[in-house]
Structure formats: structure tokens, C-alpha cells
Scaffold this motif. Structure first.
Motif, short mmCIF file in Angstrom:
data_model
loop_
_atom_site.label_atom_id
_atom_site.label_comp_id
_atom_site.label_asym_id
_atom_site.label_seq_id
_atom_site.Cartn_x
_atom_site.Cartn_y
_atom_site.Cartn_z
N MET A 148 0.85 -1.19 0.00
CA MET A 148 0.00 0.00 0.00
C MET A 148 0.88 1.24 0.00
N PRO A 149 1.54 1.53 -1.12
CA PRO A 149 2.41 2.70 -1.18
C PRO A 149 1.62 3.99 -0.99
N ARG A 150 2.30 5.04 -0.54
CA ARG A 150 1.65 6.34 -0.38
C ARG A 150 1.06 6.82 -1.70
N SER A 151 1.76 6.57 -2.77
CA SER A 151 1.24 6.83 -4.11
C SER A 151 1.82 5.79 -5.04
N GLY A 152 1.01 5.36 -5.99
CA GLY A 152 1.50 4.34 -6.90
C GLY A 152 0.57 3.16 -6.98
N HIS A 153 1.12 2.03 -7.37
CA HIS A 153 0.34 0.86 -7.78
C HIS A 153 -0.02 -0.02 -6.59
N HIS A 154 -1.28 -0.43 -6.53
CA HIS A 154 -1.72 -1.47 -5.61
C HIS A 154 -2.01 -2.70 -6.45
N PRO A 155 -1.58 -3.90 -6.03
CA PRO A 155 -1.77 -5.10 -6.85
C PRO A 155 -3.23 -5.33 -7.23
N ASP A 156 -3.49 -5.36 -8.54
CA ASP A 156 -4.86 -5.53 -9.00
C ASP A 156 -5.44 -6.90 -8.66
N PHE A 157 -4.59 -7.92 -8.64
CA PHE A 157 -5.13 -9.27 -8.39
C PHE A 157 -5.67 -9.39 -6.97
N LEU A 158 -5.23 -8.51 -6.05
CA LEU A 158 -5.71 -8.55 -4.68
C LEU A 158 -7.09 -7.94 -4.53
N SER A 159 -7.52 -7.16 -5.50
CA SER A 159 -8.84 -6.52 -5.41
C SER A 159 -9.49 -6.46 -6.79
N PRO A 160 -9.75 -7.61 -7.41
CA PRO A 160 -10.37 -7.59 -8.74
C PRO A 160 -11.74 -6.94 -8.70
N PRO A 161 -12.10 -6.16 -9.73
CA PRO A 161 -13.41 -5.51 -9.74
C PRO A 161 -14.52 -6.55 -9.64
N PRO A 162 -15.52 -6.32 -8.80
CA PRO A 162 -16.60 -7.30 -8.66
C PRO A 162 -17.34 -7.51 -9.97
N LEU A 163 -17.79 -8.75 -10.19
CA LEU A 163 -18.42 -9.12 -11.46
C LEU A 163 -19.92 -8.82 -11.48
N GLY A 164 -20.52 -8.62 -10.33
CA GLY A 164 -21.96 -8.37 -10.28
C GLY A 164 -22.25 -7.18 -9.38
N PRO A 165 -23.53 -6.81 -9.27
CA PRO A 165 -23.89 -5.64 -8.47
C PRO A 165 -23.74 -5.84 -6.98
N SER A 166 -23.80 -7.08 -6.51
CA SER A 166 -23.70 -7.35 -5.08
C SER A 166 -23.07 -8.72 -4.89
N VAL A 167 -21.80 -8.76 -4.56
CA VAL A 167 -21.08 -10.03 -4.43
C VAL A 167 -20.74 -10.26 -2.96
N THR A 168 -20.47 -11.51 -2.62
CA THR A 168 -20.07 -11.85 -1.26
C THR A 168 -18.56 -11.83 -1.14
#
Length: 332
Positions: free
Chosen positions: A64-84
Motif C-alpha cells: 500500500m504505497p503512499r502513491s502508486g500501484h496497488h496489486p490488481d489481483f488482490l482486489s479484482p473488480p466485482p463481477l456483479g452488483p452485489s457479491v459476497t
């Protein structure tokens, strides 16, 4: 300068909202690291600190750098409107190790010394193990820091989505983006959404549309991210976060309780923001079946309207109910 999302003709039809318990977990962990994000979360922090002390969150903080890249695989965009959370963490565990290695490297180089550290080198040497360990740690953070508060958080996020969905329907993208965050600018002549930033980044949506995601813990920032192949995503502070951890306003007005009955009046007064049966039951300490019965009566009487969002049905007070639930003035 700034982060620019460029819309094509198809993208204008593919904007959608979602919420993510996995994202809220990530940002809750970040709040513990970031004093400037803590102002609205002090009641939560008093409870979370003890639970956080039992976790070693340093591997997540390292990414979690102060500015820059956060690993995308750790927080993939949810595929539906409400996921668990379970659905989301399964996608994290399924990440390709070699793709994760590059994702981790891009994040580690944003913090001086992180890539050369023992923890950073360990991640680079065995990305498959890193994926497993980071997913396990994220799951423990969810269980300790966020899951106990998820009904309250979910109610806030769902109410925000309902509000902004109506704003989009009434005024289009310009009206929607104008109300999301002060750093956002919609340029209708070029169909471009800009996040004011000192650096420059350009992302053509290429027919994927834009995922809009409210967050309680991202305040006061707005975040635009995800490189291909992930769906472009905008994360913004949810409306009402300032009152998220405040106690309920108190019992229903006496006259309303005499008119409707005390429990039914409390159910009506608890709907300061749209909420589901489950959320109201948790908020009031009642059985869901009891709340459901009262909601049905209030809806039939014209005091509530309902709208489906994903798997949830949200209830909201009508103008008549708003007038009835106005608090009595304090006695002189």
C-alpha cells in the motif's frame, strides 16, 4: 494533468454500480495505516485496534504505497452488483502466480526499499505462496475488522448506489459525476472523465464501460484504477459516511408510536437511508420475520416504497412518512 477515462459510444451504455466487501476490507486495513483517513472512523478504530493487534498486517501494508500501484489481483473488480466476500476472495486465490509476480513488483517498487526487503524478496521468490498467504491474511482481516460491521456498511453503500442511480436516470452522466466527488470533472465535448491529479494517466474504456463503486473507507479520496484486462473502475466516498458510526436517533416520536404501535414506528424511523429487511433487523435487534411483517404493512399503507438492488430489496420512506417521522421539538 490528471487521470483520464475516455468513453466511447458503447461505454456510455455500460456504466454500472457495485459494492465490494473485499475492497472495504482492503481500505479498512489502509485506514489503520493512514491517519488522514481516520476522522470519520474513530468509533470503529477504537474497536478495530484490538483486533488488528492480533493480526500481522505488515505484508498488506507493504503493498500500500503512499502513491502508486496497488496489486490488481488482490482486489479484482466485482463481477456483479452485489457479491459476497467468499466469491471475491475465491477470485484472489485463483490469481495466476506469474501475473501476480509482476503485479507485486509494480507495487513494491513504489515504496523505497520494499522490493529489496526480506518480505518483498520472499514474495518475488514464490508468488504462488504469496498469493495464498495474502489471501489468507485478507480473509482474517475481513473476519476481524469488517464482517462484524458489514450490515451497517452495506446499508450505507446500498443507499448511496440507490441515490446515485436515480441521479443518473434523472440527469445523465454529467449530473452523476458532478455529485460524486470534488476532484471529478466531466468533459462532455470529449466524453472524458478526469480525476484531478498531479500525474498524467489516460485509459480508454474500449467498450468495457466504467464500474462505479462507493466505499466507506476510501474517504476523503477518489480512486481510479485497474489496467487492462481489468474493467476500469472508479471508487468514491459513499454519501453519509460522516454519520456511519453514530448511534440511532432514539425512539420514535410518541404520537407516531401511539398511531402505528411502538415497534412499527421504530421500523419507520430507522429508515433514515434506504435499507433492507436484514439491515433493519440488525439495526433494531429484531427478528427479520418481524421486521418483514411490519415493512409489509407500512408499504401497503403508502408509507414506504421499495426497489430491488442486486439480491436485496431496499425500503425507503415516502414524503408522507417523512412528515410523520419528523422529530418532536425539544420541550422548553
Amino acid at each position: 494533468m490528471g487521470f483520464h477515462f475516455r468513453f466511447g459510444p458503447g461505454d456510455l451504455l455500460r456504466c454500472r454500480f457495485s459494492l465490494s466487501p473485499r475492497w472495504e476490507t482492503q481500505e479498512a486495513v489502509r485506514v489503520l495505516l493512514s491517519p488522514h483517513r481516520q476522522a470519520y472512523h474513530l468509533p470503529w478504530l477504537r474497536q478495530a485496534r484490538e483486533a488488528a493487534d492480533k493480526l500481522d498486517l505488515r505484508p498488506l501494508w507493504l503493498l500500500m504505497p503512499r502513491s502508486g500501484h496497488h496489486p490488481d489481483f488482490l482486489s479484482p473488480p466485482p463481477l456483479g452488483p452485489s457479491v459476497t466476500f467468499e466469491e471475491e476472495i475465491a477470485r484472489v486465490r485463483a490469481a495466476d502466480p506469474e501475473a501476480a509476480r509482476e503485479d507485486l513488483r509494480l507495487s513494491l517498487v513504489c515504496t523505497p526499499g520494499a522490493l529489496e526487503s526480506a518480505a518483498g524478496q520472499r514474495m518475488m521468490a514464490d508468488p504462488a505462496r504469496a498469493v495464498r498467504e495474502l489471501a489468507d491474511l485478507t480473509e482474517r482481516a475481513w473476519q476481524a475488522l469488517v464482517e462484524p460491521h458489514w450490515p451497517r456498511l452495506r446499508a450505507l453503500l446500498e443507499a448511496d448506489i440507490l441515490f446515485h442511480s436515480r441521479r443518473l436516470a434523472a440527469g445523465g452522466l454529467e449530473a452523476l459525476f458532478d455529485g460524486l466527488h470534488p476532484d471529478l470533472r466531466w468533459h462532455g465535448e470529449s466524453d472524458t472523465l478526469t480525476i484531478e491529479r498531479p500525474a498524467h494517466h489516460h485509459r480508454a474504456l474500449d467498450g468495457q464501460g466504467l464500474l462505479l463503486m462507493p466505499s466507506a473507507f476510501v474517504w476523503p479520496q477518489v480512486v481510479g484504477g485497474y489496467d487492462p484486462p481489468w474493467q476500469p473502475t472508479l471508487v468514491y466516498p459513499a454519501r453519509g459516511v460522516g454519520g456511519l458510526w453514530t448511534a440511532p436517533a432514539g425512539p420514535a416520536p410518541r404520537a407516531l408510536a401511539r398511531l402505528l404501535g411502538a415497534v412499527r414506528a421504530d421500523v419507520l424511523c430507522a429508515l433514515d437511508e434506504p435499507a433492507s429487511t436484514t439491515v433493519l433487523a440488525h439495526r433494531l435487534g429484531l427478528a427479520p420475520s418481524t421486521v418483514s411483517a411490519h415493512l409489509g404493512v407500512l408499504h401497503a399503507a403508502g408509507l414506504l416504497v421499495s426497489a430491488r438492488h442486486g439480491r436485496q430489496v431496499l425500503y425507503e420512506r415516502t414524503p408522507l412518512a417523512l412528515a410523520l417521522t419528523a422529530r418532536e421539538p425539544a420541550a422548553r
